[in-house]
Design an enzyme around this catalytic site. Sequence first.
Site, PDB file in Angstrom:
ATOM      1  N   LYS A 201       0.893  -1.160   0.000  1.00 62.59           N
ATOM      2  CA  LYS A 201       0.000   0.000   0.000  1.00 62.59           C
ATOM      3  C   LYS A 201       0.930   1.209   0.000  1.00 62.59           C
ATOM      4  CE  LYS A 201      -3.847   2.454   0.767  1.00 62.59           C
ATOM      5  NZ  LYS A 201      -5.066   2.456  -0.041  1.00 62.59           N
TER       6      LYS A 201
ATOM      7  N   GLY B  13      -7.554   5.904  -3.532  1.00 69.02           N
ATOM      8  CA  GLY B  13      -8.575   6.627  -4.276  1.00 69.02           C
ATOM      9  C   GLY B  13      -8.742   6.064  -5.675  1.00 69.02           C
TER      10      GLY B  13
ATOM     11  N   PRO C  15     -20.355  -9.698  -1.787  1.00 72.99           N
ATOM     12  CA  PRO C  15     -21.431  -9.163  -0.945  1.00 72.99           C
ATOM     13  C   PRO C  15     -20.875  -8.513   0.322  1.00 72.99           C
ATOM     14  CG  PRO C  15     -21.212 -11.509  -0.565  1.00 72.99           C
ATOM     15  CD  PRO C  15     -20.239 -11.164  -1.660  1.00 72.99           C
TER      16      PRO C  15
END
Length: 246
Positions: free
Chosen positions: A42, A123, A211
């Site tokens: 990240k 983002g 989900p």
Amino acid sequence: MPRKIPRGIFITGSDTGVGKTVVAAGLASLLRKNGLDVGVMKPISTGCISHRGERIALDARFLMRAAGVEDPIDQVCPYRLKAAAAPLVAAEQEGITIEMDRIEKSYRQLSSRHRVMVVEGIGGLLTPMTPTATVIDLAHRLQLPLVIVSSTRLGTLNHTLLTVRWAQQTGAIVLGVIFNRPARTSRSLAEKTNPGIFSRLCSVPVLGTVPFMSGISVEEERLDGVRAIGHYLEEGIHHLGIELKP
């Protein structure tokens, strides 16, 4: 069929708050289940918390736990910024200049230790990292193809189609789209039909629809159910072009 991509994928989003970290963690877990040594990254995290003098990026830690790695946090997440804002803004608040060379160096170090890398952006593709570079520039810098995470909510068709078309115009390879339902809400007509309509409008494959799962929380560091995400991505994983172990 996409070309073989043995080294990694870049996870981006159609917007912020669409569940990139959860989906990236589920994908890393699935690749690990298929016998691959998976590294995660990240590069930039904003809205980080401070604890005992250490700047903590919860999303980076979440990815590391999902992948089962213990790499140095300064390589996994070179920039951990306090302000919950775009990287350019958050960095300027701290008098920091984000250096692409530093991110690329960390990526090369990690990729030399792992069979495949899952890199989560921040983002969307045009989120500014520096005055001259956005997230798509980082993906190109690392020479990684894209997997786009999109919400199932109303408005996603516009955001997702724009993201795909812009990525392709810059020369990026888009391996597929993963739709994610990030909140427990009543399923509207849009939520029920968006993935299917997207498939009709765009040639990029839908890799799966995830989900809402109450046992998963990046902020509370709860990974219950991360492995279950893989169930919804099993069929789409082959579109990634990553050679899985038998």
